[in-house]
Design an enzyme around this catalytic site. Structure first.
Site, PDB file in Angstrom:
ATOM      1  N   HIS A  57       0.721  -1.086  -0.100  1.00 28.16           N
ATOM      2  CA  HIS A  57       0.029  -0.121  -0.025  1.00 28.16           C
ATOM      3  C   HIS A  57       0.942   1.207  -0.053  1.00 28.16           C
ATOM      4  O   HIS A  57       0.227   2.243   0.340  1.00 28.16           O
ATOM      5  CB  HIS A  57      -0.975   0.207   1.140  1.00 28.16           C
ATOM      6  CG  HIS A  57      -1.725  -1.249   1.419  1.00 28.16           C
ATOM      7  ND1 HIS A  57      -2.565  -1.785   0.520  1.00 28.16           N
ATOM      8  CD2 HIS A  57      -1.933  -2.190   2.308  1.00 28.16           C
ATOM      9  CE1 HIS A  57      -3.321  -2.834   0.926  1.00 28.16           C
ATOM     10  NE2 HIS A  57      -2.857  -3.169   1.940  1.00 28.16           N
ATOM     11  N   HIS A 219      -7.299  -4.313  -0.539  1.00 20.66           N
ATOM     12  CA  HIS A 219      -6.521  -5.598  -0.577  1.00 20.66           C
ATOM     13  C   HIS A 219      -7.437  -6.565  -1.871  1.00 20.66           C
ATOM     14  O   HIS A 219      -7.076  -7.692  -2.145  1.00 20.66           O
ATOM     15  CB  HIS A 219      -6.633  -6.565   0.581  1.00 20.66           C
ATOM     16  CG  HIS A 219      -5.984  -6.105   1.948  1.00 20.66           C
ATOM     17  ND1 HIS A 219      -6.735  -5.240   2.531  1.00 20.66           N
ATOM     18  CD2 HIS A 219      -4.878  -6.019   2.292  1.00 20.66           C
ATOM     19  CE1 HIS A 219      -6.102  -4.581   3.585  1.00 20.66           C
ATOM     20  NE2 HIS A 219      -4.910  -5.160   3.519  1.00 20.66           N
TER      21      HIS A 219
END
Length: 331
Positions: A57, A219
């Site tokens: 991320h 995700h």
């Protein structure tokens, strides 16, 4: 799968090593266990801020370690929560004697592991408080979480709480500020394509060239619905309107508007989204007082974006504007 990697099992280690070399003026990298802290160590008398989560991320979270934001960040394996044995020493490294705030995105593994690390720190005499970020309006109770997910609103929590700590607020006050930001920030995202986790070697979900997923998680968790590809204005409306309605934005509200890229979308397209999201907000009577556009909470190479709105007040605006100097955010 084409990626600039060597061994899939070593991606996080090698990436964090490179990050530390590139930003040695800002951070120190610890390798066993792996975490990142501010260069020069904790500032005595200041509340420490620690965050972390699965890698993939970036720049979240290590990219936000530095003046005005985090004191330490703990990267887990790709899309996998960091373990308590890494979070605990990061907490120690961030402690300047005034206590430590854990900023935790609402994913079950993150919450449990940060709780365990807080108990370990407490046994060492470090006072720890936690704020759970849950800004995603798309879904409740997804694959990874009980309740709403923590997504791009995390940047606002870390920036504003970091500024409060930097100005000398005590642990209770910094925690209250972080909770206030979380209570007034909402996000929603879209995926145009899936991403591929290196050790998996295949996309994390399937989308045809003609489909997009509205309300996707960072995700790759499913969103609200899968729909045919649409023009940018229509997609932006699907993201921005639920955020505005959940916050109850209108009338005299002043807001921060963050359009966040998921990693694979050009900045030119993010500004197209920003243009429309701003128009929608202003159509509701809100004033966009602050803006941020770019890749801040990504999902590897996923194409897509998220729209985040934070309701501001005078204090939150002042803290947002306060100096920050990190690898990924600085003014």
């Amino acid at each position: 799968m084409k990626k600039l990697i060597n061994d899939p099992s070593r991606v996080v280690d090698e990436s964090v090593e490179g990050f530390g070399l590139a930003h040695a003026d800002l951070v120190a990298v610890h390798t066993d266990p792996i975490f990142v802290s501010r260069a020069g160590g904790a500032r005595q008398g200041k509340v420490g801020l620690v965050s972390g989560g699965g890698s993939g991320h970036e720049p979240l979270h290590a990219g936000f370690v530095g003046l005005g934001m985090l004191d330490a960040a703990v990267p887990g394996a790709m899309f996998t929560s960091p373990t308590p044995d890494a979070i605990a020493p990061a907490t120690v490294a961030a402690n300047g004697g005034a206590g430590v705030l854990h900023i935790v995105k609402n994913y079950t593994g993150d919450v449990l592991n940060f709780e365990t690390a807080a108990e370990l720190a407490d046994a060492d005499g470090i006072e720890v408080r936690s704020v759970i970020v849950n800004d995603d309006v798309a879904v409740e109770d997804s694959l990874y979480t009980a309740g709403r997910r923590g997504v791009a609103g995390t940047v606002a929590v870390e920036k504003i709480a970091g500024a409060a700590a930097e100005r000398g607020d005590d642990l209770a006050a910094v925690t209250a500020i972080a909770e206030r930001v979380n209570a007034n920030v909402r996000s929603m995202g879209v995926a145009l394509s899936a991403c591929t986790v290196p050790h998996a070697g295949v996309p994390s979900f399937e989308l045809t060239e003609a489909e997009i997923e509205i309300g996707i998680g960072i995700h790759g968790e499913p969103g609200r619905r899968r729909i045919p590809m649409a023009p940018a204005d229509e997609i932006t409306e699907m993201l921005t309107t639920p955020v505005i309605e959940d916050l109850g934005i209108g009338g005299s509200d002043q807001v921060l508007l963050l359009v966040n890229g998921m990693g694979g979308t050009p900045l030119s397209e993010l500004y197209v989204v920003y243009r429309t999201a701003r128009r929608i907000l202003e159509g509701r009577g809100a004033t966009v007082a602050r803006s941020l556009v770019g890749n801040y909470v990504t999902s590897l190479e996923m194409q897509g974006c998220s729209v985040t709105v934070l309701r501001l007040d005078d204090e939150l605006t002042t803290l947002w504007d306060a100096p920050v100097h990190t690898a990924a955010l600085r003014w």
